[in-house]
Structures are given as C-alpha cells and as structure tokens.
Design a protein around this motif. Structure first.
Motif, PDB file in Angstrom:
ATOM      1  N   ARG A 380     -13.218   1.485  -7.249  1.00 10.28           N
ATOM      2  CA  ARG A 380     -11.841   1.014  -7.456  1.00 10.28           C
ATOM      3  C   ARG A 380     -10.952   2.144  -7.972  1.00 10.28           C
ATOM      4  O   ARG A 380      -9.809   2.298  -7.538  1.00 10.28           O
ATOM      5  N   MET A 381     -11.481   2.934  -8.890  1.00  9.24           N
ATOM      6  CA  MET A 381     -10.698   4.032  -9.458  1.00  9.24           C
ATOM      7  C   MET A 381     -10.341   5.058  -8.382  1.00  9.24           C
ATOM      8  O   MET A 381      -9.185   5.511  -8.296  1.00  9.24           O
ATOM      9  N   MET A 382     -11.310   5.419  -7.540  1.00  8.60           N
ATOM     10  CA  MET A 382     -11.074   6.454  -6.544  1.00  8.60           C
ATOM     11  C   MET A 382     -10.114   5.994  -5.452  1.00  8.60           C
ATOM     12  O   MET A 382      -9.319   6.784  -4.931  1.00  8.60           O
ATOM     13  N   GLN A 383     -10.154   4.702  -5.096  1.00  8.13           N
ATOM     14  CA  GLN A 383      -9.198   4.207  -4.116  1.00  8.13           C
ATOM     15  C   GLN A 383      -7.791   4.206  -4.702  1.00  8.13           C
ATOM     16  O   GLN A 383      -6.816   4.617  -4.052  1.00  8.13           O
ATOM     17  N   SER A 384      -7.686   3.742  -5.951  1.00  7.92           N
ATOM     18  CA  SER A 384      -6.389   3.733  -6.616  1.00  7.92           C
ATOM     19  C   SER A 384      -5.853   5.157  -6.758  1.00  7.92           C
ATOM     20  O   SER A 384      -4.661   5.416  -6.564  1.00  7.92           O
ATOM     21  N   PHE A 385      -6.752   6.090  -7.074  1.00 12.56           N
ATOM     22  CA  PHE A 385      -6.344   7.476  -7.249  1.00 12.56           C
ATOM     23  C   PHE A 385      -5.885   8.076  -5.920  1.00 12.56           C
ATOM     24  O   PHE A 385      -4.880   8.810  -5.871  1.00 12.56           O
ATOM     25  N   SER A 386      -6.588   7.804  -4.832  1.00 11.96           N
ATOM     26  CA  SER A 386      -6.183   8.315  -3.519  1.00 11.96           C
ATOM     27  C   SER A 386      -4.810   7.790  -3.136  1.00 11.96           C
ATOM     28  O   SER A 386      -3.967   8.525  -2.595  1.00 11.96           O
ATOM     29  N   ASP A 387      -4.561   6.509  -3.401  1.00 15.24           N
ATOM     30  CA  ASP A 387      -3.251   5.930  -3.105  1.00 15.24           C
ATOM     31  C   ASP A 387      -2.163   6.623  -3.924  1.00 15.24           C
ATOM     32  O   ASP A 387      -1.051   6.871  -3.439  1.00 15.24           O
ATOM     33  N   TYR A 388      -2.498   6.936  -5.183  1.00 14.52           N
ATOM     34  CA  TYR A 388      -1.532   7.600  -6.059  1.00 14.52           C
ATOM     35  C   TYR A 388      -1.219   9.003  -5.545  1.00 14.52           C
ATOM     36  O   TYR A 388      -0.046   9.424  -5.523  1.00 14.52           O
ATOM     37  N   LEU A 389      -2.253   9.735  -5.109  1.00 15.89           N
ATOM     38  CA  LEU A 389      -2.016  11.063  -4.560  1.00 15.89           C
ATOM     39  C   LEU A 389      -1.113  10.991  -3.334  1.00 15.89           C
ATOM     40  O   LEU A 389      -0.223  11.832  -3.143  1.00 15.89           O
ATOM     41  N   ASP A 390      -1.324   9.995  -2.487  1.00 14.41           N
ATOM     42  CA  ASP A 390      -0.478   9.838  -1.306  1.00 14.41           C
ATOM     43  C   ASP A 390       0.972   9.594  -1.706  1.00 14.41           C
ATOM     44  O   ASP A 390       1.912  10.098  -1.069  1.00 14.41           O
ATOM     45  N   SER A 391       1.180   8.826  -2.782  1.00 14.91           N
ATOM     46  CA  SER A 391       2.546   8.556  -3.224  1.00 14.91           C
ATOM     47  C   SER A 391       3.199   9.832  -3.759  1.00 14.91           C
ATOM     48  O   SER A 391       4.396  10.063  -3.548  1.00 14.91           O
ATOM     49  N   LEU A 392       2.427  10.671  -4.442  1.00 15.71           N
ATOM     50  CA  LEU A 392       2.976  11.946  -4.911  1.00 15.71           C
ATOM     51  C   LEU A 392       3.305  12.862  -3.733  1.00 15.71           C
ATOM     52  O   LEU A 392       4.339  13.530  -3.719  1.00 15.71           O
ATOM     53  N   ARG A 393       2.421  12.878  -2.754  1.00 12.89           N
ATOM     54  CA  ARG A 393       2.650  13.696  -1.555  1.00 12.89           C
ATOM     55  C   ARG A 393       3.909  13.263  -0.827  1.00 12.89           C
ATOM     56  O   ARG A 393       4.684  14.088  -0.332  1.00 12.89           O
TER      57      ARG A 393
END
Length: 405
Positions: A380-393
């Motif tokens: 769950r943490m890694m999926q949430s983190f990947s989504d967050y990175l995409d939002s920063l990108r």
C-alpha cells in the motif's frame, strides 16, 4: 633376528599390546585394535625412551629402518631423537600457522557471507598494511607491540580511519585464531585504545529532498533522450529506491507479475539477505513495456553494449550528469535518501520504511516477523508513493501523499 616384511604383514592383534623386535631397538607395536606402529626404544642419559617412527602400512619396514637409522645417528651425536623430532614438528607447525595463512583462512571462511566488494576491501587492507610486516610471522608469536607498530605506521600517514579499520580486521583474525586453537587471546584488544578517535564527518550521498526539486528530476527523467533501458532503470530506481546493484542485476525470473513483487536474491543484497520489493502499477507497466521489446536477455536492464551482461556501475550516474545534475547535487544512490525523506515527512512508520530499505533488524526474530508482516502494508505504501511521485512529475500540488492515499 631381523623382521621380514611378511612377518610384519601377518602379525595379528592379541588381547594386549605386544611388540615384535627388529634390530637396534627398532620394533613394531601391535595394538588389540589391529593398528601397528613403528617404535624406536633407546636410553638417553640413563632414562628409557620410546620414539614413534610412523604407522604400518603407511610406513613400510624399509622406511622404518631408514627413520631408525637417522634417529640412531642423532642419539650417537649426543642429542635426544625424541626432543629433536618435537622441535622440528613445532617449527613446521609454526610455519603453517603464520598470520597470513590464518588470515587467508578467515577470509575464505567469510567470503560467501560477504559481497565481493567487502571481500576485496578486507583482503586489500590486510595485504597492503599487515602482510608485508607480520604475514610470515607465526601468529602465536605476535605481540601487542607488533600490532601497535603496524597501526602507528598507518596513523603516521594521516589515515586514522584506515588504522581503525585495520585494527578491527586484525582483531577478527585473532578471534578466529582463538576459535581454531592457534592462539589464546587477541593482542589487538590491548592496544586498540592507543589510536586517536576518528573525527571525520560522515559524508552523505548527494540527494534531493525538496518535493518540487524531485518533481523537476522526474520530468528530466521522462524527457531523457539517452538509451531507453537507462531511462527505465532510472524510473524504476525512483519508484522502488533500491540500490544500484540490485537494479542493474535484476533478472526476469525474479519478477512475479501475478503477486506483484520483485524477489531480490541474497547474493545481490548488501546484507546478504533476500529482499521482497512490492511493485506498484507504474513499475509493472514499465516491466511490461520492456518485455514487449523482446530483448534476448535474462536481465531486465541489460548493458547497452552487450545483452548478456548488466549495466555498468557508472551508467546511471552518467545519465544524471547528462541531465545537468552535478556530483554534489545528486547520485543514483541518493534516490534512497530522497524517497526516504519524502516517506518520513508523509508520516509513514519507521518500521515500514526501514523494511523497504532492506535494513536488517539485529534481532532475527523481529526480522522474520517484519519480513512476513509488512509486505501487505509496504505494498500500500509503495503504490501510494508511486502515485505521489507521478503527481510531482506532473506538477501537482505538493501535499503529504499519505493523506491522499
């Protein structure tokens, strides 16, 4: 009357030890077990003494007579053959127990549990700083003063940290020597306090920690015009924040698309313990894209020159330099610090983050519990983190991503 080879061969065991005499004090001793030993019985300074000359049939009658002849000559010269033999054995044993030989035994014993880099580093420090001075010396004869001279020689060059590391290596070699009964104690412990403490400030890997700068980095990676495989390795590196060696050596057989995990084998992990990395949708998509290329390689990120080997160690950092990041600003290993900072700032627990970083618990029971317990939570943490990175990108609003999850 001298013995014959046939008599020696046919001599049978009895209930008690008995001997068959040859000549000049040479005899063969037959034990109830059937084992046969050559003995030389003589008197030295009025005292009856017996010298072992080997076992039969390893030592033949002819060999025993030759050994007896040499021992008799020693006795005739006024020396005790038994004491002479013991002295030679002690000398031979000492030659076989030099510091260098014992240290190499210790290195070989630990080689499988170390990375190749650790093995080469430890071997190099001993070869450069210790073997030239103490390598040929019997390890049992090395004194604390001998160790101190080695350490002072290193210290005089201004390399205090190296002196401490060499002291630690020598100490481990001596502790191993104690374990295999070559020495009784570790002389390093007596002198290690003589070294001045290391005052060097720890140099951290260059990394970005500002979310806006991270977003900028992600956009640079998306726009990277270099080799496709290098670009995808950088993307996966950000999404998973695993080490360079783990990424570059990744094989297709390690990826479980069904369970959405990447199983890193222990021989590629720093602490030699296998590691499970949960894979987000973004990472699985990257893997699928690469797989669709039908590149004939067992590696996910093969070398840009040869599909049968992995990316070179400097390839990923070279790509970052091409993007304009200096060594002081960013390196690939710094991705770990970047992502760790973002995770902690978002409020994720230390246990989850540390487990994802593959930092091994000292308590092995706790480590096993972490391994089984945290995979679902880390997913769950890694999926949430990947989504967050995409939002920063994509230039999204910078907010703590755990709250958005």
């Amino acid at each position: 009357m001298p013995l014959t080879a046939t008599q020696v061969k046919n001599a049978k065991p009895k209930e008690k030890i008995y001997r068959l005499a040859d000549q000049g004090g040479l005899c063969i001793e037959i034990k109830p077990t059937g084992k046969k030993f050559w003995r030389y019985r003589y008197r030295f300074e009025g005292k009856a003494t017996m010298l072992g000359l080997g076992t039969y049939p390893e030592t033949s009658l002819a060999d025993a007579r030759l050994a007896h002849l040499n021992a008799a000559k020693t006795l005739k010269s006024g020396r005790n053959p038994k004491k002479v033999k013991e002295a030679k054995q002690a000398e031979t044993q000492a030659q076989n127990d030099t510091f260098e030989l014992v240290a190499k035994m210790w290195l070989d014993k630990n080689q499988e549990s170390w990375t190749q880099k650790t093995y080469r580093t430890n071997q190099g420090r001993l070869s450069n700083h210790v073997f030239p001075y103490l390598g040929s010396q019997p390890i049992s004869e090395i004194s604390p003063k001998d160790i101190l001279r080695i350490l002072q020689r290193i210290e005089s060059k201004g390399t205090i940290e190296t002196a401490h590391r060499v002291a630690s290596l020598c100490s481990q070699v001596f502790k191993y020597a104690v374990f295999i009964d070559k020495v009784e104690s570790d002389p390093v412990q007596i002198v290690k306090g003589a070294l001045p403490p290391v005052t060097k400030t720890r140099k951290h890997r260059a990394a970005l920690t500002d979310p806006r700068e991270v977003g900028k980095l992600l956009r640079y990676i998306e726009e990277y015009t270099g080799h496709y495989i290098v670009k995808q390795a950088l993307r996966v590196g950000m999404y998973t924040f695993t080490r360079s060696k783990e990424i570059r050596g990744m094989k297709w057989e390690e990826i479980d698309f069904e369970r959405k995990v990447w199983r890193v084998p222990n021989d590629r992990m720093k602490m030699r313990n296998h590691h499970i990395v949960p894979l987000s949708r973004q990472v699985l998509s990257i893997f699928q894209e690469i797989k669709d290329l039908n590149t004939p390689s067992e590696y996910v990120f093969p070398s840009v020159i040869n599909n049968s080997s992995i990316l070179s160690e400097n390839t990923l950092n070279t790509a970052l330099r091409r993007m304009g990041f200096t060594k002081d600003q960013l390196c690939f290993h710094g991705f770990r610090a970047t992502c760790t900072t973002l995770l902690y700032e978002a409020g994720w627990s230390t246990d989850l983050v540390e487990r994802q970083l593959a930092h091994v618990q000292k308590n092995q029971v706790r480590a096993a519990y972490d391994h089984a317990q945290y995979v679902e939570e880390r997913t769950r943490m890694m999926q949430s983190f990947s989504d967050y990175l995409d939002s920063l990108r994509d230039g999204g609003t910078v907010i703590p991503f755990k709250k958005r999850a």
